[in-house]
Design an enzyme around this catalytic site. Structure first.
Site, PDB file in Angstrom:
ATOM      1  N   SER A 139       0.869  -1.189   0.000  1.00 56.62           N
ATOM      2  CA  SER A 139       0.000   0.000   0.000  1.00 56.62           C
ATOM      3  C   SER A 139       0.896   1.225   0.000  1.00 56.62           C
ATOM      4  O   SER A 139       1.986   1.207   0.584  1.00 56.62           O
ATOM      5  CB  SER A 139      -0.872   0.022   1.251  1.00 56.62           C
ATOM      6  OG  SER A 139      -1.478   1.298   1.395  1.00 56.62           O
ATOM      7  N   TYR A 152      -0.940  -1.331  10.316  1.00 54.47           N
ATOM      8  CA  TYR A 152      -1.189  -1.891   8.982  1.00 54.47           C
ATOM      9  C   TYR A 152      -0.140  -1.354   7.993  1.00 54.47           C
ATOM     10  O   TYR A 152       0.459  -2.121   7.233  1.00 54.47           O
ATOM     11  CB  TYR A 152      -2.615  -1.508   8.559  1.00 54.47           C
ATOM     12  CG  TYR A 152      -2.967  -1.617   7.097  1.00 54.47           C
ATOM     13  CD1 TYR A 152      -3.451  -2.798   6.560  1.00 54.47           C
ATOM     14  CD2 TYR A 152      -2.870  -0.505   6.265  1.00 54.47           C
ATOM     15  CE1 TYR A 152      -3.812  -2.882   5.216  1.00 54.47           C
ATOM     16  CE2 TYR A 152      -3.236  -0.571   4.936  1.00 54.47           C
ATOM     17  CZ  TYR A 152      -3.702  -1.769   4.409  1.00 54.47           C
ATOM     18  OH  TYR A 152      -4.064  -1.834   3.082  1.00 54.47           O
ATOM     19  N   LYS A 156       2.793  -3.338   5.802  1.00 56.22           N
ATOM     20  CA  LYS A 156       2.952  -3.197   4.347  1.00 56.22           C
ATOM     21  C   LYS A 156       4.392  -2.768   4.001  1.00 56.22           C
ATOM     22  O   LYS A 156       4.961  -3.216   3.004  1.00 56.22           O
ATOM     23  CB  LYS A 156       1.945  -2.187   3.794  1.00 56.22           C
ATOM     24  CG  LYS A 156       0.482  -2.634   3.900  1.00 56.22           C
ATOM     25  CD  LYS A 156       0.200  -3.877   3.073  1.00 56.22           C
ATOM     26  CE  LYS A 156      -1.280  -4.137   2.908  1.00 56.22           C
ATOM     27  NZ  LYS A 156      -1.559  -5.332   2.095  1.00 56.22           N
TER      28      LYS A 156
HETATM   29  N1  NAP Z   1      -8.509  -0.452  -1.718  1.00 58.34           N
HETATM   30  C1  NAP Z   1      -7.489   0.347  -1.482  1.00 58.34           C
HETATM   31  O1  NAP Z   1      -7.613   1.587  -1.501  1.00 58.34           O
HETATM   32  C2  NAP Z   1      -6.129  -0.257  -1.189  1.00 58.34           C
HETATM   33  C3  NAP Z   1      -5.067   0.626  -1.059  1.00 58.34           C
HETATM   34  C4  NAP Z   1      -3.808   0.118  -0.784  1.00 58.34           C
HETATM   35  C5  NAP Z   1      -3.622  -1.243  -0.670  1.00 58.34           C
HETATM   36  N2  NAP Z   1      -4.689  -2.091  -0.792  1.00 58.34           N
HETATM   37  C6  NAP Z   1      -4.426  -3.524  -0.659  1.00 58.34           C
HETATM   38  O2  NAP Z   1      -5.018  -4.207  -1.737  1.00 58.34           O
HETATM   39  C7  NAP Z   1      -5.330  -5.531  -1.326  1.00 58.34           C
HETATM   40  C8  NAP Z   1      -6.761  -5.874  -1.704  1.00 58.34           C
HETATM   41  O3  NAP Z   1      -7.613  -4.980  -1.033  1.00 58.34           O
HETATM   42  P1  NAP Z   1      -9.063  -4.604  -1.583  1.00 58.34           P
HETATM   43  O4  NAP Z   1      -9.172  -3.136  -1.456  1.00 58.34           O
HETATM   44  O5  NAP Z   1      -9.331  -5.256  -2.889  1.00 58.34           O
HETATM   45  O6  NAP Z   1      -9.960  -5.250  -0.410  1.00 58.34           O
HETATM   46  P2  NAP Z   1     -11.452  -5.848  -0.425  1.00 58.34           P
HETATM   47  O7  NAP Z   1     -12.260  -5.357  -1.554  1.00 58.34           O
HETATM   48  O8  NAP Z   1     -11.948  -5.656   0.963  1.00 58.34           O
HETATM   49  O9  NAP Z   1     -11.187  -7.421  -0.685  1.00 58.34           O
HETATM   50  C9  NAP Z   1     -10.454  -8.161   0.242  1.00 58.34           C
HETATM   51  C10 NAP Z   1     -10.435  -9.623  -0.184  1.00 58.34           C
HETATM   52  O10 NAP Z   1      -9.628 -10.357   0.723  1.00 58.34           O
HETATM   53  C11 NAP Z   1     -10.406 -11.380   1.352  1.00 58.34           C
HETATM   54  N3  NAP Z   1      -9.875 -11.541   2.696  1.00 58.34           N
HETATM   55  C12 NAP Z   1      -9.817 -10.633   3.681  1.00 58.34           C
HETATM   56  N4  NAP Z   1      -9.212 -11.146   4.765  1.00 58.34           N
HETATM   57  C13 NAP Z   1      -8.879 -12.428   4.455  1.00 58.34           C
HETATM   58  C14 NAP Z   1      -8.248 -13.484   5.147  1.00 58.34           C
HETATM   59  N5  NAP Z   1      -7.813 -13.332   6.424  1.00 58.34           N
HETATM   60  N6  NAP Z   1      -8.072 -14.662   4.504  1.00 58.34           N
HETATM   61  C15 NAP Z   1      -8.501 -14.831   3.246  1.00 58.34           C
HETATM   62  N7  NAP Z   1      -9.098 -13.868   2.531  1.00 58.34           N
HETATM   63  C16 NAP Z   1      -9.295 -12.690   3.130  1.00 58.34           C
HETATM   64  C17 NAP Z   1     -11.854 -10.876   1.259  1.00 58.34           C
HETATM   65  O11 NAP Z   1     -12.833 -11.908   1.298  1.00 58.34           O
HETATM   66  P3  NAP Z   1     -13.433 -12.472   2.705  1.00 58.34           P
HETATM   67  O12 NAP Z   1     -13.760 -11.266   3.527  1.00 58.34           O
HETATM   68  O13 NAP Z   1     -14.643 -13.273   2.303  1.00 58.34           O
HETATM   69  O14 NAP Z   1     -12.362 -13.310   3.298  1.00 58.34           O
HETATM   70  C18 NAP Z   1     -11.805 -10.262  -0.143  1.00 58.34           C
HETATM   71  O15 NAP Z   1     -11.850 -11.287  -1.129  1.00 58.34           O
HETATM   72  C19 NAP Z   1      -5.027  -5.605   0.174  1.00 58.34           C
HETATM   73  O16 NAP Z   1      -3.750  -6.176   0.361  1.00 58.34           O
HETATM   74  C20 NAP Z   1      -5.013  -4.152   0.601  1.00 58.34           C
HETATM   75  O17 NAP Z   1      -4.212  -3.942   1.728  1.00 58.34           O
HETATM   76  C21 NAP Z   1      -5.940  -1.627  -1.052  1.00 58.34           C
END
Ligand code: NAP
Length: 258
Positions: A139, A152, A156
């Site tokens: 991130s 968090y 990262k």
């Molecule tokens: N969105 C942003 O702005 C942003 C920014 C920087 C970095 N990121 C990073 O991008 C990545 C994806 O994030 P996203 O925004 O796409 O999140 P999201 O839409 O909330 O999706 C998260 C996914 O991970 C699964 N998950 C969560 N905890 C889990 C666990 N302990 N074991 C297995 N599966 C798990 C969730 O399904 P279940 O809940 O059903 O398990 C879901 O499929 C993450 O690493 C996040 O830190 C996101």
């Protein structure tokens, strides 16, 4: 990138929604066979039927479940070429002085240890034999001192360092890279973009928030042969946000002549 991953098998953790789902779709369109992993079985079943992939219900921090998923991928799909460590946990929002040990341990388990554990398992089960590519999702917060997400963000930052270490240890046959997203419109970041999305987008050089497909495109590039001489690197995909806010001020923009 159609056909660029023909013959490859990919595991995408957190593949049921957001960035993980977009990545699974991009990989499928590029010709890979894909295993998506997350915790909720009913969601996985629906998504896998919609996009046409395999699924496995597991908490990425659970070693026995991770081992079972690796075994299932090898038996159902025959090999593992690509691992995307995308699932993340963010159970605490607030100052470090209010962070409880349980939340801290969960963040360390899911965001920092799980990517290493899944890399170990994928390497021992398959990549050691025939090579592979691993992409970790960090991130842009890893570079920031921010209210609310310090632990968090530090996990990262550790993941970016671990990416470099893994790249050094697993070369030449396995490439390991990282993608560091800015603010993307997913469930994880919903509180932020619902409250301040327009304001944040206006301050970005590219004037919009990220979509999951923006991050998936970068991940696809890093696992493709186009990136065959890239390892240990972190690709920032943030609409230019990390260039600094001064560059994002509308009033500072050069105006077209006339
Ligand atoms: N969105 C942003 O702005 C942003 C920014 C920087 C970095 N990121 C990073 O991008 C990545 C994806 O994030 P996203 O925004 O796409 O999140 P999201 O839409 O909330 O999706 C998260 C996914 O991970 C699964 N998950 C969560 N905890 C889990 C666990 N302990 N074991 C297995 N599966 C798990 C969730 O399904 P279940 O809940 O059903 O398990 C879901 O499929 C993450 O690493 C996040 O830190 C996101």
């Amino acid at each position: 990138m159609s056909g660029t991953l023909e013959g490859d098998v990919a595991i995408v953790t957190g593949g049921s929604r957001g960035i993980g789902r977009a990545t699974a779709v991009a990989f499928l369109e590029a010709g890979a066979r894909v295993m998506i992993v997350s915790r909720k079985q009913e969601v996985l079943e629906r998504v896998a039927a919609e996009i046409g992939c395999e699924w496995f219900a597991a908490d990425v921090g659970d070693r026995a479940a991770a081992e079972a998923c690796i075994d299932a991928t090898c038996s159902r799909l025959g090999r593992i070429d690509i691992l995307v460590n995308n699932a993340a946990a963010s159970p605490h929002y607030g100052p470090l002085m209010e962070l409880d040990q349980r939340s801290a341990e969960r963040i360390a388990q899911v965001d920092q240890w799980a990517p290493v554990m899944w890399a170990q398992l994928a390497w021992h089960a398959a990549m050691r034999e025939h090579g592979g590519r691993i992409v970790n999702i960090a991130s842009i917060g890893s570079t920031l001192v921010q209210p609310g997400l310090a632990y968090y963000n530090s996990a990262k930052a550790a993941l970016i360092h671990l990416t470099r270490q893994l790249a050094a240890e697993l070369g030449p046959d396995v490439r390991v890279n990282c993608v560091s997203p800015g603010l993307v419109r997913t469930d994880l970041a919903r509180p932020l973009w619902e409250a301040r999305g327009d304001e944040i987008a206006a301050a970005l050089p590219l004037r919009r928030l990220g979509q999951p497909e923006d991050i998936a495109a970068a991940i696809l590039f890093l696992v493709s042969d186009a990136a065959s001489w890239i390892t240990g690197q972190t690709l920032v995909v943030d609409g230019g946000g990390s260039l600094g806010s001064a560059l994002g001020q509308v009033s500072d923009r050069p105006q077209p002549p006339g």
